[in-house]
Scaffold this active site. Structure first.
Site, PDB file in Angstrom:
ATOM      1  N   LEU A   7       0.959  -1.314   0.006  1.00 49.21           N
ATOM      2  CA  LEU A   7      -0.014  -0.271   0.007  1.00 49.21           C
ATOM      3  C   LEU A   7       0.960   1.203   0.044  1.00 49.21           C
ATOM      4  O   LEU A   7       0.861   2.841   0.037  1.00 49.21           O
ATOM      5  CB  LEU A   7      -0.872  -0.531   1.011  1.00 49.21           C
ATOM      6  CG  LEU A   7      -2.059  -0.910   1.416  1.00 49.21           C
ATOM      7  CD1 LEU A   7      -2.424  -1.227   2.276  1.00 49.21           C
ATOM      8  CD2 LEU A   7      -3.146  -0.806   0.402  1.00 49.21           C
ATOM      9  N   GLY A   8       2.213   1.375   0.893  1.00 49.64           N
ATOM     10  CA  GLY A   8       2.794   2.016   0.551  1.00 49.64           C
ATOM     11  C   GLY A   8       3.844   2.240   1.590  1.00 49.64           C
ATOM     12  O   GLY A   8       4.651   0.704   1.731  1.00 49.64           O
ATOM     13  N   ARG A   9       5.380   3.086   1.123  1.00 53.93           N
ATOM     14  CA  ARG A   9       6.137   3.109   1.933  1.00 53.93           C
ATOM     15  C   ARG A   9       6.250   3.527   3.211  1.00 53.93           C
ATOM     16  O   ARG A   9       6.874   4.905   2.737  1.00 53.93           O
ATOM     17  CB  ARG A   9       7.109   2.845   0.651  1.00 53.93           C
ATOM     18  CG  ARG A   9       8.128   1.513   1.355  1.00 53.93           C
ATOM     19  CD  ARG A   9       9.761   1.885   0.123  1.00 53.93           C
ATOM     20  NE  ARG A   9       9.224   0.483  -0.933  1.00 53.93           N
ATOM     21  CZ  ARG A   9      10.077  -0.321  -2.053  1.00 53.93           C
ATOM     22  NH1 ARG A   9      11.102  -0.730  -0.930  1.00 53.93           N
ATOM     23  NH2 ARG A   9       9.157  -1.268  -2.166  1.00 53.93           N
ATOM     24  N   GLY A  10       6.828   3.945   4.015  1.00 49.05           N
ATOM     25  CA  GLY A  10       7.564   4.559   5.114  1.00 49.05           C
ATOM     26  C   GLY A  10       8.636   4.601   5.661  1.00 49.05           C
ATOM     27  O   GLY A  10       9.552   3.475   5.397  1.00 49.05           O
ATOM     28  N   GLY A  52       8.885   1.405   7.468  1.00 46.06           N
ATOM     29  CA  GLY A  52       9.235  -0.311   6.932  1.00 46.06           C
ATOM     30  C   GLY A  52       8.036  -0.745   5.829  1.00 46.06           C
ATOM     31  O   GLY A  52       6.907   1.188   5.620  1.00 46.06           O
ATOM     32  N   VAL A  98       3.854  -1.249   3.904  1.00 42.67           N
ATOM     33  CA  VAL A  98       2.696  -1.561   4.198  1.00 42.67           C
ATOM     34  C   VAL A  98       2.215  -2.259   2.942  1.00 42.67           C
ATOM     35  O   VAL A  98       2.029  -1.920   2.423  1.00 42.67           O
ATOM     36  CB  VAL A  98       1.785   0.185   4.328  1.00 42.67           C
ATOM     37  CG1 VAL A  98       0.344  -0.375   5.201  1.00 42.67           C
ATOM     38  CG2 VAL A  98       2.285   1.180   5.810  1.00 42.67           C
ATOM     39  N   LYS A 150       1.624  -3.530   8.646  1.00 41.10           N
ATOM     40  CA  LYS A 150       3.364  -3.343   8.294  1.00 41.10           C
ATOM     41  C   LYS A 150       4.635  -3.458   8.810  1.00 41.10           C
ATOM     42  O   LYS A 150       4.389  -3.731  10.101  1.00 41.10           O
ATOM     43  CB  LYS A 150       2.795  -1.622   9.341  1.00 41.10           C
ATOM     44  CG  LYS A 150       4.564  -1.021   9.373  1.00 41.10           C
ATOM     45  CD  LYS A 150       4.483   0.703   9.463  1.00 41.10           C
ATOM     46  CE  LYS A 150       4.044   1.993   8.810  1.00 41.10           C
ATOM     47  NZ  LYS A 150       4.146   3.034   9.364  1.00 41.10           N
ATOM     48  N   ASP A 155       5.723  13.516  14.071  1.00 40.00           N
ATOM     49  CA  ASP A 155       6.251  13.231  12.954  1.00 40.00           C
ATOM     50  C   ASP A 155       4.561  13.132  12.020  1.00 40.00           C
ATOM     51  O   ASP A 155       3.913  13.156  11.465  1.00 40.00           O
ATOM     52  CB  ASP A 155       6.712  11.988  11.895  1.00 40.00           C
ATOM     53  CG  ASP A 155       6.852  11.952  11.080  1.00 40.00           C
ATOM     54  OD1 ASP A 155       6.955  13.114  10.149  1.00 40.00           O
ATOM     55  OD2 ASP A 155       7.367  10.375  10.298  1.00 40.00           O
TER      56      ASP A 155
END
Ligand SMILES: *[C@@H]1O[C@H](CO)[C@@H](O)[C@H](O)[C@H]1NC(C)=O
Ligand SMILES: *[C@@H]1O[C@H](CO)[C@@H](O)[C@H](O)[C@H]1NC(C)=O
Ligand SMILES: *[C@@H]1O[C@H](CO)[C@@H](O)[C@H](O)[C@H]1NC(C)=O
Ligand SMILES: *[C@@H]1O[C@H](CO)[C@@H](O)[C@H](O)[C@H]1NC(C)=O
Ligand SMILES: *[C@@H]1O[C@H](CO)[C@@H](O)[C@H](O)[C@H]1NC(C)=O
Ligand SMILES: *[C@@H]1O[C@H](CO)[C@@H](O)[C@H](O)[C@H]1NC(C)=O
Ligand SMILES: *[C@@H]1O[C@H](CO)[C@@H](O)[C@H](O)[C@H]1NC(C)=O
Length: 792
Positions: free
Chosen positions: A517-520, A523, A525, A539, A633
């Site tokens: 779904l995404g990358r933060g 790490g 997701v 995550k 954050d």
């Protein structure tokens, strides 16, 4: 012959009956004549037909002497002589005597009500205004019903020092509300019960000055005019929403203590509300009686605190009674407190202490024999010890909670019957939603105590959602099962909320981490589907140096924090080197994708809702959890939007999670995201929750402007953040000087001017406050929230 006479007779009488009925409806009653209850036609009617006066049938045999609206569908009573003592149909009459007295007698001749007159009357007349007046020879008024209102004021009828309204009506003979001038000559609503007297309107917590009232004007008079404006000598002023038209209106103090102005819809005879004193009826005192708590569920209802049961299920205003005996601690009875979130009890303060901790507030209440509960307010901070519980109310957004004292023995007993605590009753006695009041025992003090409360508060908030989810879930999988069973299952799901997962389970759920779904920064997701068909976001953390057990403990604390505006952590997996978190799946993805990406345009109302929602979530993290969690954050990437565009903050608790055992003193500098970090982070002062306030300020600007404020082009020579400081300075100036064209220009052009200027101003104002360079000058999130709420 005889039969034709009979027919004639019949024809005659059928013609005559209506004629005599019409003839009976004069607007006056001569001296020496009377009206009887037996004949419906025995009534007076005002010349314009609006009002009638006579015997009003409560049943086929019981009558009151009343004035009512002829054309309203339910013949609404405007005035009544004997509502507490109806008379019988046969033989009751009201007579205007020659000496000027008017006497109402029951079937057996008992005088039920009478007007004593000082002079000889000529007639009684029902005026077009609805006023019944008794006049003497010289046409001056001996007596008028306008001087003796019951629960209703008609236009032009004054409320005065002596004429007050009382809320009782035919179906609610025991109601204790009155409208009258108080001892400072301010027109007030009061709860005037058998053992308690409280003024509750205008706002009793404010001076008459702040309520825009003028005290000590001896005129003491107020009335509604024909156009729908109410004015009183104390400056009470209000208008009907349909002001200006000559509509039939009445101002009624209803049995629920609310003062309402009604207008008559002539076409169908119904009443509609055109003004009322309280749109939030839980503010009305005494609604739920002693120990009762008023709440919006969303229908208004009463409930009893845990350990209390309703005194009279058919009449909630009689309140609740405890099922235990609260004795003093000499006998060794151990006491606990049950927290009821967002709840306040008005009045009966034994003591009030400002700026104190929950812990010491609790200790004070424990130490005092007469303290039955305390209310702890987070903002503005205060501790209120209560000697009695009255006027309880649960208000969403109230920054505080009530803690009810109950014997520990009772609690342990009642845990076995959880339903006893969880049944939430509603005024009209139909059982509605259920929810648990979470409980807290005496022993478990210390740090965990805070976490525990935090968890309980949140538990209460989300439980309803979970029950709903449980229902839905059960209905989907076992649609044939009964509703009761489904509700029980809902509870099971609730209590089973936070889980440990195995790595294998999660790998299966994500189809071996297929859908990213995404990358933060922490790490990636992945989207996953659990065995029970729930969709989740998983995550996979990197760089976590904590040990398994430590990590799990830490995460289970994060997992116990629930708030509508925080993404829920549903579980954790910690195996070997794997560290994974299981989150609820939030449909619409991150705010960043909408604001800066191509996911679609957020309308102003959605942006405003997001601003408020994020403030709520942060306020909860910072304050309800006892300063425990600083997000560190806050940025649009970490604000997710659900299907209704309600914001949910994600990744909270990470700062803490990853900080553990940190040996690197510069750690704090690499947390946070450039452009959103507060100036003090560059220096080495300890980080406080004000860093989140700063980041929130940046997010607000981005919501308004629709662009990455954090990436504003800066002069090559200027230092980082100079552009933002310049922007904040300009916004401050422009708000101050009221430069509307400039403000219009700064709002996201994609909105095409579709925004509410006052809301934009509010958001900008809050943004610049949050972006104060000196952190002590920034408001805290409760202040921010308060600003939003007081604007609404
Ligand atoms: C009162 O009388 C009217 C007609 O006169 C009748 O329709 C109504 O049912 C009566 N109400 C009661 C409560 O008996
Ligand atoms: C009239 O006088 C009688 C007896 O003195 C009293 O009980 C009653 O309340 C009075 N009625 C009114 C309407 O003042
Ligand atoms: C009277 O009420 C109006 C609004 O209802 C308010 O603007 C005004 O200031 C009040 N006057 C005083 C003297 O409080
Ligand atoms: C008191 O109220 C009356 C009636 O509303 C008004 O005419 C009068 O000016 C008021 N007096 C003062 C001192 O405000
Ligand atoms: C009055 O009642 C009619 C019929 O029920 C309705 O169509 C109309 O909207 C009502 N008017 C108002 C002002 O409520
Ligand atoms: C409370 O005390 C009263 C009288 O002392 C007693 O009758 C009653 O049973 C007690 N109730 C409970 C729940 O202990
Ligand atoms: C009680 O609640 C039900 C459900 O909303 C409602 O339909 C009903 O009118 C209520 N009854 C009373 C007496 O308020």
């Amino acid at each position: 012959m005889a039969s034709s006479l009979l027919i004639l007779n019949l024809i005659f009488s059928s013609f005559l009956a209506p004629i005599s009925a019409v003839a009976g409806l004069a607007n006056y009653l001569h001296k020496g004549s009377s009206l009887s209850a037996k004949h419906a036609s025995d009534a007076l009617q005002s010349t314009d037909g609006t009002f009638s006066f006579g015997f009003y049938n409560l049943s086929s045999t019981a009558f009151t002497l009343s004035i009512w609206f002829t054309n309203s569908a339910d013949k609404t009573i405007a005035w009544s002589a004997n509502q507490d003592r109806p008379v019988h149909r046969d033989g009751s009459k009201v007579m205007l005597n020659k000496d000027g007295s008017m006497v109402l007698t029951d079937y057996d001749g008992t005088v039920v009500w009478q007007i004593n007159s000082s002079a000889e009357a000529v007639h009684a007349e029902l005026m077009d205004s609805g006023n019944l007046v008794i006049k003497d020879q010289g046409r001056s008024i001996l007596w008028q019903s306008f001087d003796h209102p019951t629960n209703t004021l008609l236009p032009m009828q004054p409320v005065t020092a002596t004429a007050k309204l009382v809320s009782t009506d035919l179906s609610h003979p025991t109601s204790y509300y009155t409208l009258r001038f108080d001892d400072r000559y301010v027109l007030s609503l009061a709860y005037d019960g058998p053992d308690i007297f409280n003024l509750y309107w205008p706002n009793p917590d404010q001076s008459s000055w702040t309520n825009y009232r003028i005290s000590y004007n001896r005129s003491r008079s107020g009335a509604l005019d024909k156009l729908g404006k109410f004015m009183a000598s104390d400056n009470t002023t209000f208008y009907a929403s349909d002001w200006g038209l000559e509509i039939k209106r009445r101002l009624t103090l209803d049995y629920d203590g609310n003062l309402r102005l009604y207008s008559l819809n002539e076409s169908d005879g119904s009443w509609y509300n055109s003004w009322m004193a309280f749109s939030q009826p839980c503010e009305i005192h005494g609604l739920c009686g002693w120990n009762g708590i008023c709440a919006y569920t969303p229908r208004i209802g009463c409930s009893c605190p845990p350990g209390y049961v309703v005194s009279d299920p058919s009449d909630w205003s009689r309140g609740c009674k405890p099922v235990f005996n609260l004795t003093c601690s000499n006998d060794g009875q151990k006491m606990s407190f049950v927290r009821i979130p967002q709840t306040d009890f008005w009045g009966f303060d034994l003591n009030y202490v400002m700026s104190t901790s929950l812990h010491s507030c609790r200790a004070m209440c424990l130490a005092s024999c007469s303290c039955v509960a305390f209310v702890y307010k987070v903002y503005p901070n205060g501790c209120f010890l209560k000697s009695d519980l009255f006027n309880g109310k649960t208000v969403p957004g109230y920054l505080g909670a009530a803690y009810i004292k109950v014997p520990q023995s009772y609690l342990s007993r009642s845990r076995a019957h959880a339903s006893e605590l969880s049944n939430r009753h509603v005024c009209n006695a139909s059982k509605s939603q259920t929810f648990n009041y979470a409980t807290q025992s005496n022993k478990e003090m210390g740090t965990m105590w805070y976490y525990y409360y935090c968890f309980l508060a949140a538990f209460f908030l989300v439980e309803l959602c979970f029950i709903a989810f449980g229902w839905w879930f059960m209905a989907k999988t076992h649609s044939a099962r009964s509703a009761v069973w489904a509700a029980e299952e809902g509870y099971r799901v609730v209590t089973d909320h936070f889980r440990r997962f195995t790595y294998k389970e999660l790998r299966r759920a994500t189809r071996n981490f297929k859908y990213e779904l995404g990358r933060g920064r922490y790490g990636s997701v992945y989207k996953g589907i659990l065995d029970d068909n729930r969709i989740v976001a998983i995550k996979k953390l990197k760089d976590v140096k904590q040990g398994e057990a430590e990590f799990q403990t830490e995460v289970s604390v994060i997992g116990s924090i629930y708030h509508m505006n925080l993404v829920r952590v549903m579980g954790v997996c910690s195996e070997g080197s794997h560290r994974l978190l299981v989150y609820e799946y939030v449909e619409n993805g991150s705010l960043a994708m909408f604001l800066f990406g191509s996911k679609g345009l957020l309308q102003w109302q959605q942006r405003y809702k997001i601003a408020v929602g994020v403030a709520k979530g942060l306020a909860y993290l910072h304050h309800e959890c006892m300063d425990w969690i600083i997000h560190c954050d806050v940025k649009p990437e970490n604000i997710l939007l659900d299907q209704d565009f309600e914001p949910k903050i994600s990744d909270f608790g990470f700062a803490k999670l990853l900080q553990r055992n940190q040996t690197d003193p510069n750690m704090s500098k690499i947390r946070g995201t450039r452009g959103y970090i507060a100036p003090e982070w560059v220096s080495s002062v300890p980080v406080t929750e004000k860093v989140d306030v700063y980041s929130y300020g940046v997010v607000l600007l981005e919501l308004v402007m629709g662009l990455r404020v954090s990436e504003l082009p800066a002069n090559a020579s200027a230092d980082e953040g100079a552009a933002l400081r310049q922007l904040v300075w300009t916004v401050t100036e422009k708000i101050k000087t009221g430069d509307q064209p400039w403000i219009d220009g700064v709002v996201d052009p994609r909105l095409n001017g579709n925004f509410v200027l006052s809301e934009v101003l509010l958001v900008l104002e809050i943004a610049v406050l949050c972006l104060e360079k000196v952190r002590n000058q920034r408001p805290n999130m409760n202040h921010v929230l308060q600003k939003f709420l007081s604007y609404e």
